[in-house]
Design a protein around this motif. Structure first.
Motif: not given
Lengths: 437, 447
Positions: A247-262, A264-266, A417-420
């Motif tokens: 679980g967590g967040v990974t930010v991939v910096p990219f200069d654009t006005p709208q962020s896209v997030a994907r 998931g988990h197993q 579903l594994q929120p953690e």
């Protein structure tokens, strides 16, 4: 053709909610190639769907992108025709051939008229059996693929898909794009194309669905003509893919006005006893409709996105629950918070009886509507065969949906579903979000 | 290989044109047009209502209102709660959605045929009786702004397209994006939405299309019951949009964005569209687009620029034949590694000139006509696409007769017609040429 050689079992079946009848015949050609057929004579054409299990995941070591390039080259010259002659012959017959590949399968989709069926099949045969892989064609299509790879490096949706796959699966083929990299694609040779074809396109992984103006006997002959000269065996299937993310967040910096997030988990395998319950549960959580929890909370109530969804992805060598959302850089953090909260709520509380009832009526009513044309039905039949589903699955599928209880959904939500463990990869300049750990 | 082609060639001409006997049309007393497309293979229908109103019908300053209103039509009416229509469709196993273009807005459901009555009840209800709240406006406006982010702001090719279109149309409202200009979208109000709705959402401005397992008689009974009772808009405005003045100079755009990975050139020319009773020139332009820049392996541009030389990795010609007012004919070239945009554009110009000089390849034209005849067979497998063809045509100034005559008009196009169409349309003074590029500094760093 000797009729006795055919083992054509015609099984009539009716779908539950509507009156749709799909009469599937299991055909085995004289040469031993199996196919599922729905004979539909009202329009004088036939749709043919062929799949080779394994797909781009059978790329040899160091040859990432070979299967994809090979697939694109099949129509770029075959037999004694170069690419342009092949295309002209195809257009002259008004036939269409599609060649495509994904992680788990390579596909050939064809449509051809009854009046010139034999010629259309002969032409397709040359592409499947005698592709030329000329250097000139290789160079030309290589340039196209390299351009696509470069474009994907600047496309937030492609970046987020690739980044999630890499973090989730590392060095397994699932961990990288089927297109390959600039380096691997540039190094591919004609020999690599021949090798890739032999790895992927073989009879021991072949599935065929046919719908249209053709009899079982005619199809038997067609199958042997078209596919009889394929090699018997191909490469071994890849190993299972270990899942590497927590679980967590990974930010991939990219200069654009709208962020896209994907995110998931197993997930859960297609043959798990709880699969149907999980499938119904996901429709309620994040299916594409406006009724889904994620759509209601993130879009309808808060206007945070144009679209948000989740889906089960039971692949051949790994299983995921995946989702995607896009929001302005200063709003994506809130969208992610809402998604996390809904994930947690369904995992811990399940869903309501009303939601379950509505999801069931939707799923059972929508199922017969999928059988809406020769091509779509051929596709469904090939998919069923690849998942090892019986011919009578179509007749029993809605009953399986109906059998899912509120308790089943609650149990499977808690299990699947594994929120953690939910991991968000975010491409953009998201405000208030940082890579964890 | 020549022999093979010749053998294939022999069978081409045998294919008969299929009569469009599966399509019926009629009108209701209040002016609503109805099209029924029959396909009885599966017990399903597509139910669509098209309005002759789109982004090009918007009042100045309210760009995006047609599309915004499309979203708002899923909110409450006097008889339904917000979201109820989609909910009921889903509960009945159907799917529903809507789409907006410059010349039309359309709503549709795909569902079991025996639910058609219910669909019409709800669709007729929202034609005249939506009831919006301020909260609907604010929340849904955020949604369309995110939609614009996703389609346009996050996508340099989308921004580039907006610039080119705005340059193409100086005066005609085709210059605005369907989604709207961002600064105007942010100001769209309840009044903007309701003014547009009250004017254009009426039976005399709408077309009902039902495709699938129904008969015209069944549809007539249901349509009269649900739509026949609705009040028409008496003062429906004529769709007379401001037209383009003569273009007197070439227009050029260079659009730079660091997110551009693959530079390319696109040029569009102002071009005539299909007009009712006069579709011949448009038919020649359709053939021109296919022969010049259809698929790479079969088109003239592909041969010259992707096969005989490796100037391009992709070429295309494209033409939007269905349009209420003047449309565009376009050319595109994506240069190969090491080829500049100027070199690519010059090679494109030369190839177009060569096409006109060399004349039409008779065999290629015959193959194209064969494909178009076959399409009449293939499309019977997908009545939804037939429904969209009728909807787009009928909202863009064409009649049912025009739409049914179209396949024969395409078959009648001659080589001379195609060359004449090329000479007419490729006029520098009607052109907008766009270069999509990385910022120059970046490009230098990369070198």
């Amino acid at each position: 053709m000797i009729r006795a050689l055919f083992m054509a079992a015609a099984l009539a079946m009716a779908t539950v909610a509507a009156k749709a009848e799909v009469e599937i015949q299991e055909v085995t050609s004289p040469g031993g190639i199996k196919a599922w057929l729905v004979q539909e004579n009202s329009i004088p054409f036939t749709a043919l769907e062929i799949r080779f299990k394994g797909g781009a995941s059978l790329d040899a070591d160091g040859k990432r992108g070979a299967t994809n390039l090979m697939t694109a080259l099949l129509e770029e010259g075959a037999g004694d025709m170069d690419a342009r002659q092949f295309a002209a012959a195809r257009d002259g017959l008004a036939a269409s051939y599609g060649f495509d590949v994904s992680d788990d399968a390579m596909s050939v989709s064809a449509q051809f008229l009854t009046e010139n069926r034999d010629q259309a099949i002969e032409l397709l045969r040359t592409a499947l059996i005698e592709p030329r892989f000329d250097d000139s064609a290789l160079d030309r299509v290589q340039s196209q693929v390299l351009s696509i790879i470069q474009s994907d490096e600047k496309d937030p949706e492609a970046i987020v898909g690739d980044a999630f796959a890499r973090l989730a699966f590392g060095d397994h083929p699932y961990g990288s794009s089927i297109n390959g990299t600039l380096a691997t694609v540039a190094s591919l040779t004609r020999d690599d194309m021949i090798e890739a074809k032999n790895r992927v396109m073989a009879k021991d992984r072949l599935y065929v669905g046919v719908v249209g103006d053709i009899s079982a006997e005619e199809l038997g002959t067609l199958l042997d003509t078209l596919l009889g000269d394929l090699p018997e065996t191909g490469a071994n299937m890849p190993p299972r893919a270990d899942y590497l993310l927590t679980g967590g967040v990974t930010v991939v910096p990219f200069d654009t006005p709208q962020s896209v997030a994907r995110f998931g988990h197993q997930g859960i395998t297609r043959d798990d006893d709880d699969f149907f319950a999980a499938f119904v549960m996901n429709v309620i959580l994040g299916g594409g409709g406006f009724e889904a929890r994620l759509m209601t909370e993130v879009r309808e109530k808060r206007g945070l996105t144009y679209g948000v969804y989740s889906y089960l992805a039971p692949r051949d060598h790994a299983e995921l629950v995946l989702g995607q959302v896009a929001s302005a850089n200063d709003r994506i953090a809130e969208a992610i918070e809402v998604i996390q909260a809904e994930w947690f709520k369904v995992a811990t509380e399940g869903v309501t009886q009303d939601e379950l009832d509505r999801a069931k009526t939707y799923l059972t009513g929508a199922y017969p509507l999928r059988f809406d044309g020769n091509g779509p039905i051929a596709n469904i039949m090939v998919g069923m065969q690849m998942q090892d589903l019986p011919v009578d699955y179509i007749a029993t599928r809605n009953a399986k949906v109906e059998a899912v209880t509120l308790e089943d959904v609650k149990r499977v939500a808690a299990r699947v579903l594994q929120p953690e463990n939910l991991h968000f990869v975010v491409v953009g300049q998201p405000a208030g979000l940082e890579t964890t750990n | 290989m020549r022999r093979l082609l010749a053998v294939f060639g022999l069978t081409l001409m045998a294919l008969p044109a299929w009569a469009q006997d599966f399509v019926s049309t009629f009108s209701l007393d209040n002016g609503m047009d109805v099209v029924v497309i029959e396909d009885h293979r599966a017990p399903a229908v597509v139910h669509m209502v098209w309005y002759r109103a789109g982004a090009a019908d918007e009042p100045p300053g309210a760009s995006g209102i047609a599309h915004f209103l499309e979203h708002l039509l899923f909110k409450a009416t006097d008889d339904m709660e917000s979201g109820q229509l989609s909910k009921v469709v889903a509960e009945n196993g159907g799917t529903d959605n809507a789409f907006t273009s410059w010349d039309y807005t359309a709503y549709f459901q795909r569902i079991a045929a025996d639910r058609l009555d219910l669909m019409m009840t709800m669709e007729a209800d929202r034609m005249r009786d939506i009831q919006l709240t301020e909260s609907d406006i604010l929340t849904e406006r955020d949604v369309i702004l995110e939609e614009r982010n996703q389609r346009t702001e996050n996508n340099p090719a989308g921004l580039f397209g907006e610039e080119r279109r705005a340059a193409q149309y100086l005066n005609h409202p085709y210059s605005i994006p369907i989604i709207g200009w961002k600064h105007e979208m942010q100001q769209l109000s309840m009044d903007d939405a309701m003014d547009f709705y009250r004017t254009y959402y009426a039976p005399n401005n709408a077309i009902l299309i039902v495709a699938g397992d129904v008969t015209p008689e069944e549809v007539r009974v249901l349509a009269e019951k649900h739509y026949g009772v609705l009040e028409p808009t008496v003062d429906l405005p004529e769709r007379a949009r401001p037209q383009e003045p003569p273009q007197r100079a070439e227009r050029r755009i260079k659009f730079e964005d660091p997110r551009v990975a693959q530079p390319y050139v696109i040029r569009t020319y102002l071009a005539p569209e299909r007009d009712s009773g006069a579709q011949e020139q448009a038919a020649a332009l359709v053939m021109l687009a296919e022969l010049l820049g259809g698929e790479g392996a079969t088109s003239f541009l592909g041969r010259k620029l992707q096969f005989e030389s490796q100037t391009a990795i992709y070429t295309a010609a494209f033409y939007s034949d269905v349009s209420l007012d003047d449309t565009t004919f376009g050319l595109a070239i994506v240069p190969n590694e090491g080829i500049s945009l100027q070199e690519a554009e010059d090679a494109l110009d030369q190839a177009v000139a060569d096409f006109i000089t060399e004349g039409v390849d008779t065999e290629a034209l015959n193959r194209l006509k064969m494909q178009m005849r076959a399409e009449q067979i293939y499309e019977r497998d997908n009545v939804g696409s037939v429904a969209r063809r009728y909807g787009a045509g009928l909202t863009s100034g064409l009649t049912v007769e025009d739409i049914q005559a179209w396949p024969d008009i395409l078959q009648a196009v001659t080589e001379e017609d195609i060359i004449a169409a090329a000479e007419m349309v490729f006029d520098e003074d009607k052109a907008v040429t766009g270069w999509l590029m990385k910022p120059q500094q970046d490009a230098e760093v990369l070198q």
